[in-house]
Design an enzyme around this catalytic site. Sequence first.
Site, PDB file in Angstrom:
ATOM      1  N   GLU A 226       0.872  -1.180   0.000  1.00  0.00           N
ATOM      2  CA  GLU A 226       0.000   0.000   0.000  1.00  0.00           C
ATOM      3  C   GLU A 226       0.904   1.224   0.000  1.00  0.00           C
ATOM      4  OE1 GLU A 226      -2.955  -0.502  -0.545  1.00  0.00           O
ATOM      5  OE2 GLU A 226      -3.260  -2.572   0.071  1.00  0.00           O
ATOM      6  N   CYS A 260      -2.346   8.880   3.214  1.00  0.00           N
ATOM      7  CA  CYS A 260      -1.909   8.332   1.927  1.00  0.00           C
ATOM      8  C   CYS A 260      -2.916   8.577   0.809  1.00  0.00           C
ATOM      9  CB  CYS A 260      -1.623   6.843   2.054  1.00  0.00           C
ATOM     10  SG  CYS A 260      -3.020   5.850   2.609  1.00  0.00           S
TER      11      CYS A 260
END
Length: 481
Positions: A226, A260
Amino acid sequence: MNCKEAFMSDAPFYTIDEMDLAFDRLKSITHKTPYPTAEERQQCLTDLQISLLNYELPLLKALQKDFGCRAHEESRLIELVPLIGEIKHAKRHLSKWMRPSRRSVHISSFPAAAKVVYQPKGVVGVISPWNYPVLLCLGPLVGAIAAGNRVMLKVSEFCPETNKVLRDILHESLGEDWVELVEGEVDIADKFSQIAFDHLLFTGSTSVGRIVMRNAAKNLTPVTLELGGKSPLLVASSADLNDTAKKLIFGKVLNAGQTCVAPDYVLCHQDQKQALIDKMKHELAVYYPDGILSPDYTSLANNRQMSRLKAYLEEATAANIEIENLMADRAVEQEGKLAFHILHQPGDKLAVMQDEIFGPLLPILTYSDIEEAFDYIQQRPRPLAMYLFTQKKEDQKRCEENIASGSLVINQTLIQVAQPNLPFGGVGASGMGSYHAEEGFRTFSHGKSVLRQRGFNIVGLLRPPYKRGIHQLIEKYWPFF
């Protein structure tokens, strides 16, 4: 041993030898109990949920200490609410996820039965970052435990107070039969990614993700990465600018932009730009009336992050890029906080347009035709998230079909992360694989095919010699089988 046993070591930082011993211990437990029952998994998830709620206030206080300033309400909203939601969702659907999937059998194998059984992979490694030290540590743990795995967690050394509380939570709820929490600096993180896990999940930067993948490849360890990247926010000419500004500011400034999936840059029509900026300025004044001194405005995690972001501003200033502080009090930096700045039309070669920003800086680019904006996004590495504000279905369809991104969110920001029934993951430069929801269970499971033969079987007729009638029949009719 049951799932309430104490941890092997109370030392906050591990040596490499201690980490290897912890892995060997969990591997041994996995060999003895390779397939925990649904009841055991449900109990562990319930215990984790109860412990999280019991430790809510200590956890919120620890997050405040580690960040310097992070409102309890914000930490609860972005860490605990989605995490508890994910646990509840897993408990609710676990029996269905564990159920074998029946599959049809080819005519040549009759009579037989086939199915796919979802088997725990074994010992899973999770490397979590500092920006969401609870959610991005325990979120993957939920999927891994639901799938019946044992887990080693490598947490960030930049959140020592939060790690202490996490250790207590895991000690109380799961114990050494299920999980081991590892703290350490770069050498420990590097060694951790070289352990022969049965699966490894990493959340962090693309550059470190490459190192993790290279290390994991030595053991052929499957990985889920990720990685983030530069998530665009596209404002179509049909967008409601009041609504866009509210949701843009919320998504970009939450956790001081240290998210993020925060919008990394904005593309808007050239005729909308000033109106959008004015509305953003208004929303910032409403959210944070005392500017960066507002108690609800989160600090940057450490001096290293502050220096990195200020370097972006300095480079842009040297390149004669217009920079505008939109905060009410106009203070630029104070008490570990950096004001929200927009950068007007920064060039692609600047670091702020190359790196994931991860802070309260927002480049704004303009287009004259939306096709320019779509082309701009498509020519760049695939982002973890794509945000689109529009009232036109054709714009939505274009993004759904032609823009590759980990997720697409229309007329909102960030909320995809908190959906317990949606997978979360990147594509290309923003990562590989996904977790959350049923996809998380599948990520941490091996779908093992099982074929059971019953009685006489057609395969027996297919053996040599091949000049028998059955092969003449196959030669004539095989395309129809």
